[in-house]
Structure formats: C-alpha cells, structure tokens
Scaffold this motif. Structure first.
Motif, PDB file in Angstrom:
ATOM      1  N   SER A 142       0.504  72.063  25.091  1.00 53.16           N
ATOM      2  CA  SER A 142       1.039  73.351  25.535  1.00 53.16           C
ATOM      3  C   SER A 142       1.175  74.367  24.414  1.00 53.16           C
ATOM      4  O   SER A 142       1.452  75.530  24.652  1.00 53.16           O
ATOM      5  CB  SER A 142       2.417  73.155  26.166  1.00 53.16           C
ATOM      6  N   TRP A 147      -0.674  79.810  17.385  1.00 52.67           N
ATOM      7  CA  TRP A 147       0.756  79.834  17.051  1.00 52.67           C
ATOM      8  C   TRP A 147       1.102  78.707  16.083  1.00 52.67           C
ATOM      9  O   TRP A 147       1.800  78.917  15.092  1.00 52.67           O
ATOM     10  CB  TRP A 147       1.593  79.724  18.328  1.00 52.67           C
ATOM     11  N   LEU A 151       2.815  78.947  12.416  1.00 54.90           N
ATOM     12  CA  LEU A 151       3.975  78.154  11.994  1.00 54.90           C
ATOM     13  C   LEU A 151       3.654  77.375  10.715  1.00 54.90           C
ATOM     14  O   LEU A 151       4.454  77.319   9.784  1.00 54.90           O
ATOM     15  CB  LEU A 151       4.398  77.174  13.088  1.00 54.90           C
TER      16      LEU A 151
ATOM     17  N   VAL B 257       7.532  83.354  15.211  1.00 53.46           N
ATOM     18  CA  VAL B 257       8.077  82.193  15.915  1.00 53.46           C
ATOM     19  C   VAL B 257       8.329  82.457  17.404  1.00 53.46           C
ATOM     20  O   VAL B 257       7.809  81.748  18.274  1.00 53.46           O
ATOM     21  CB  VAL B 257       9.385  81.716  15.223  1.00 53.46           C
ATOM     22  N   GLY B 260       5.483  82.966  20.267  1.00 50.30           N
ATOM     23  CA  GLY B 260       4.762  81.709  20.495  1.00 50.30           C
ATOM     24  C   GLY B 260       5.619  80.715  21.258  1.00 50.30           C
ATOM     25  O   GLY B 260       5.123  79.959  22.097  1.00 50.30           O
ATOM     26  N   LEU B 261       6.927  80.746  20.962  1.00 55.43           N
ATOM     27  CA  LEU B 261       7.861  79.859  21.656  1.00 55.43           C
ATOM     28  C   LEU B 261       7.848  80.171  23.160  1.00 55.43           C
ATOM     29  O   LEU B 261       7.878  79.266  24.000  1.00 55.43           O
ATOM     30  CB  LEU B 261       9.264  80.062  21.080  1.00 55.43           C
ATOM     31  N   ILE B 263       5.341  81.456  24.881  1.00 55.36           N
ATOM     32  CA  ILE B 263       4.082  80.942  25.452  1.00 55.36           C
ATOM     33  C   ILE B 263       4.204  79.434  25.664  1.00 55.36           C
ATOM     34  O   ILE B 263       3.885  78.909  26.730  1.00 55.36           O
ATOM     35  CB  ILE B 263       2.876  81.209  24.511  1.00 55.36           C
ATOM     36  N   MET B 264       4.710  78.734  24.621  1.00 57.95           N
ATOM     37  CA  MET B 264       4.764  77.276  24.714  1.00 57.95           C
ATOM     38  C   MET B 264       5.695  76.825  25.842  1.00 57.95           C
ATOM     39  O   MET B 264       5.368  75.914  26.597  1.00 57.95           O
ATOM     40  CB  MET B 264       5.215  76.675  23.400  1.00 57.95           C
TER      41      MET B 264
END
Lengths: 315, 288
Positions: A142, A147, A151, B257, B260-261, B263-264
């Motif tokens: 996922s 991204w 990170l 951060v 993207g969080l 999306i995840m």
C-alpha cells in the motif's frame, strides 16, 4: 521442449511487432496535433513547417511507418528533437544499464525479504507472527514507492547522512559507489515487490505442506528445518516463478517513478523527461524498450517454467 | 457426512455480518474509508484554511495554528491534504467504474460468443498485456496530454484488460451450466442471458477485482501527479503536494511525510477491505 520454446519465442516476437506498430500509430491516430503540442506556444508557421518536414510528417502515414519500422529493425529509432538531438538509440543505451542495475538490486532485496518471510508465515500459520508478517506485506503493497523513497532520503541521506540522496555511479567506478547510490532506490522499488512474493510463497508453501509426501517425510522423523527447506521449499517455489514475471511489471513501473526521485538518468527518467519536453521520438523509443524488457522477461519465465515443470509444455 | 463451513449456510447480508464480525480489520478499514469519503465531501467546511492561500508563515512546523505545518509558500498542509482527498477518491472510483463497465462488456461478449469476437478481443487484451499498466497510463497521458479527464481516461484504459480477463473466464465457466441452458430453452435473448443470467453469477470476483483496482488507481493517479503528468499544477492532489515539497524535505520533513501517509492509509484500508471481501465472497486469491 524445443517445439514449445520455438512457439513461445515466435509468439513473443509477434507481440513485439504489434507493440511497435501500436506505439507508432497511437501518436498519429489520436485526435489533436502532436506537432502543435511539441511546439507548445512558441511555434510560428515556419517553425511548424520545418518541424513537420524534419519529422517526415509531410509524407503519407504508411510511408512514415515503413521508414520508422525499417530504421527500428536496424537499431535506428530516430533522433531526439530536444536539446542536443542525440540519437534515441544512444540515449536508451546509456540509460538501460542504470535501470537494469536498479531492477536487479531491487529484485535481490525483494527476495532477501520475501523468502524468509514467506517460509516463516507458512510454518507459523495463523499465529501472531504470521499476522504480523501479513500486516507488513499489506503495508508494503500500500505504500507508494515514491513516498518510501522520500522517507528513505529524509532518514538516511538528510539526517544520518550515511548515503547519497541522488545520482548514480556506474559499477566500473567501483562496487561501493555503485551500491551506495542504488541501495535506497532499490529498497523503495523492492519493498512492494517483496510483499507480493512473500504472500505467494506463503500460500504455495501451505499447499505443499498438505501433501502426502510431506506427511511421509515428517513420519520419517526429519527435523522441522529439513522438512521446510529441503522438502517443501523447492516444490513451493515452482508456482512462484510464474508470478515473478508478472510482478516484474511492478518493478519496472516502480523504477520509472523512483528514478525520478533519485535523479537517476535511467529509462524511467528518460521517458518522463521525454514526455515533459514533448520529445516524441524518445518517448516512443523508451516505451518500446520497456515493453520489450517486459515481454522477454515473461518469455524467459515461461521457458524456465516449461523446463522445470514438463506438464506446462503440453497444455 | 459432509461438514459444511459455518458460512455456507448463511446467505446475503447475514453472511457478510458473520464474517465481518469475525474479521477485525474490516470494520477498521471501512471506518477509515468513510472518514476519507466524508472529508472529500465536506472539504470546504472541514479544511481550516483555503488550500491555495499563500501566507508569510512559510515552512512552519506542525503547531496549533497549522496542525500539519505549512509548505514553502505558506499554504496550510492539512487543508491541502483534505482537498486532495477529492481528486484521489474521484479518480480512483471513476476510473474503476469506467474500466469495469467497458472491460465487462468486452469480456462477456468475448466469452459468450467465442469465435471471431473472442479472437479479436483477446488479441487486443494480449497486446495490452505486453505493457505494465502504469506504463500504459504514462504513455496515454503523453499522447492525450495532462488534465483530469485525460488522467481518468488513461488509468481506465490501463485497467481494462484486467476486468475483461476476469469477466471472460467467468463467462466461459458459467455458459455451460444448466441454468443458462434453461434460459435459452425459455427463449431468452442473448443479451438477456449475458447480462441477466450470467453476469450476476460472475459478480463476486469482479467486485473483489474492482476493490483492489480502486487502490491501484489511487496509487496510479498519485504517481502521475508526482511526476508532473497529473491533473493540473494548481489543484492540490496528494502526489503533487509530495512533488512540491520534495525539494524542502531536509528542512521541513512534514512536507515529505503527511501527504504520503494519507495515500498509504486509504490504499491500505481499501486493500484490507478487498481482502475481507475476498474471504466473504469466497473468491480465489489472484495477486495481480
């Protein structure tokens, strides 16, 4: 076997023939004017006429196609229409080793994570360990690869300053520079891939563990590790080989995006830069190469599978 | 004596309720998805600031004023992420809707009629199979140009073959069954047999496939936006927010951060939901 291989090779070449035709005609059949798009706003009438002549768009489409196709067979994909007008083949030849290096290292990393994870999950089916592995597999699937790349840069390049944040160093300039530039992008690309392989190994192992010969091996008093690694794993890996070919698509797609994060001038970056610069010869060439890699990887997988499992050849 | 699985006796809603009550991740996943849907619908009221309003409060860390901080132009990150939900969900759902309808029509026609129709459709699908889905979407955006509609068309076409394959293989199994024979004897038209009798029985794998594809479509849109091939440079989308913040991540980690969080979280929830649906509807796992 030879007959099977021959059929598969011919099939792959026919598909590539069709792919090349499709890639060529898409740009010409789609409504809209690629020349206008290439010149953006800056195009005068003269510039437009010159561009049409330079690209050979003034000739009938079948003539253009034959010229392009003939060139392609001789390894000539035309010249870039942006910047230094380099031959497309040269641009692709320079970028291909970078993408292949990235794909190779991602693949190795994915297997290092996936094989033990898959075996342990299957051996400890429905326990907390299995659930934890399954959760991490979902997490890996996922997480957008770009991204994860960001990170990794924040942690290992910006804060800890252990590894370079961008760029590429060819393997000819030393193993460590090559590895240190590629390890972060490879983790970013390989993680999602490892999740798929791990789940596949788990379910395939569970199938094998149910087989009679496993019960027989267990009744001989073999240790758990011998049972899992010597008897179950080799059989469980056979169906996994097929999914590796398909999942290779994920690896290439991942590389396209991640190369752009790390400014690695591989196929993906060439493709995206080509699109942003409206450099259509380059875009056509890059799409063709990506699809060729994909088709021939699948061909290799099919042949390998046929060699390992004779039943496949006759179906 | 044949021992039945406990779920086999349950039908419809009660079966869903039974399995969802045992599967702890499904309610969590559904709640997270609902939160995202609500923030997309009520973005104008939920977002504390205008997502495009630039202020002098640039790259400030998360605080009470700006819960997730601000970007290099002083725009509130939380507001931009809330508005970004709209595009992500809209693209995710609409693309799957389009490719589901087109793919199912192609697959059902190919499987039901066989012969020439099957051959032509399958050759097309095989050809599409020669490209990774994301590369198809990238190439189509290159051909059509960027923008919301083009991105939707590109991603829908990229997924078309997956639905067509599933639908076709279901039809091939179902069309030999007796209830189809019975419908034909009754004088039902081909159309009626295909869409009234066969399709409802092929729904389960298609529902699972559609759920999984929503998550891939959201990832696809985010990747395209991230690469600068997305909706537009002025619309806040998650991929674009990440791309904009990329140059500043060493000074402002929050820019790299939080988008993207988001999306995840949504993709993870949809994947969990898909997994639960697969168990509930008893569909054999197909990883790709």
């Amino acid at each position: 076997m030879l007959d099977y291989m021959f059929r598969r090779v011919i099939g792959a070449f026919l598909v590539m023939l069709a792919v090349a035709t499709l890639v060529f005609f898409m740009l010409r059949l789609v409504p809209g004017d690629p020349i206008a798009a290439m010149l953006a706003d800056a195009g005068s009438e003269e510039a437009r006429a010159a561009m049409i002549k330079r690209l050979g768009f003034d000739k009938p489409v079948p003539v253009q196609f034959l010229k392009w196709f003939g060139g392609m067979l001789q390894g000539d994909l035309g010249n870039s229409i942006y910047g230094s007008n380099q031959p497309v083949t040269q641009i692709l030849a320079e970028s291909l080793p970078r993408t292949l290096s990235l794909a190779f290292l991602s693949f190795v990393i994915a297997l290092i994570i996936a094989v033990p994870a898959g075996i342990i999950s299957a051996a400890k089916k429905n326990t907390a360990t299995d659930n934890a592995f399954s959760f991490f597999a979902f997490l890996g699937l996922s997480m957008p690869d770009f991204w994860l790349a960001i990170l990794l840069i924040i942690v290992f390049a910006a804060n800890l300053q252990w590894l370079p944040a961008i760029g590429y160093s060819p393997i000819s300039e030393g193993l460590w520079p090559w590895f240190s530039h590629l390890i972060l992008p490879s983790i970013a690309v390989g993680t999602g891939f490892s999740a798929i392989i791990a789940r596949m190994i788990r379910s395939s192992m569970l199938e094998v563990l149910k087989a009679d010969y496993m019960r027989f091996a267990a009744s001989k008093g073999l240790s758990d590790s011998t049972l899992l690694l010597r008897h179950a794993l080799p059989n469980a890996l056979i169906p996994v080989i097929t999914v590796i070919g398909i999942a290779f698509a994920l690896l290439i797609s991942g590389a396209v995006v991640v190369e752009n994060v790390f400014a690695i001038k591989g196929l993906g970056r060439v493709l995206i830069q080509g699109i942003l610069n409206r450099d259509y010869p380059v875009v056509q060439g890059a799409v063709l190469i990506v699809s060729a890699i994909f088709v021939f990887t699948n061909l290799l997988v099919d042949i390998l599978y046929g060699l390992i499992d004779p039943r496949i050849r006759y179906s | 004596m044949v021992i039945k699985k406990p779920t086999e006796n349950l039908k419809g809603i009660s079966r869903f309720r039974f399995i969802f009550s045992r599967d702890k991740k499904a309610p969590v996943a559904i709640s997270v998805i609902l939160i995202f849907i609500l923030s997309a619908l009520f973005a104008p009221w939920l977002a504390p600031y205008d997502p495009n309003e630039m202020t002098l409060d640039m790259m400030s860390a998360p605080s009470k004023m700006h819960l997730l901080g601000t970007d290099d132009l002083g725009r509130d990150l939380l507001s931009r992420i809330i508005w970004g939900t709209q595009i992500s969900l809209f693209v995710g759902i609409s693309t799957v809707f389009i490719s589901l309808i087109l793919g199912v029509i192609l697959g059902v026609v190919a499987g039901y009629y066989g012969g020439w129709a099957d051959m032509i459709i399958m050759r097309y699908i095989d050809l599409q199979w020669a490209f990774p889905n994301f590369i198809i979407a990238v190439y189509l955006v290159a051909v059509f140009g960027t923008g919301l509609l083009n991105v939707i068309v590109a991603i829908s076409l990229a997924f078309l073959d997956d639905f067509a394959r599933v639908a076709r293989s279901m039809v091939l199994t179902l069309k030999e069954q007796q209830f189809v024979e019975a419908a034909r004897t009754n004088g039902s038209s081909n159309m009626r047999i295909m869409f009234k009798h066969i399709l409802p029985n092929a729904a389960a794998p298609l529902i699972v496939q559609a759920t999984v594809c929503v998550s891939y479509a959201i990832l696809g849109e985010a990747s395209l936006s991230f690469l600068g091939l997305g909706v537009s440079a002025n619309t806040p989308t998650w991929g674009l927010i990440l791309a904009d913040g990329r140059s500043f991540i060493s000074q402002a980690w929050w820019l790299g951060v939080y988008p993207g969080l988001a999306i995840m979280l949504i993709v993870l929830s949809i994947n969990f939901l898909g997994d639960s649906l697969r168990d509930t509807l008893d569909v054999k796992e197909n990883l790709l």
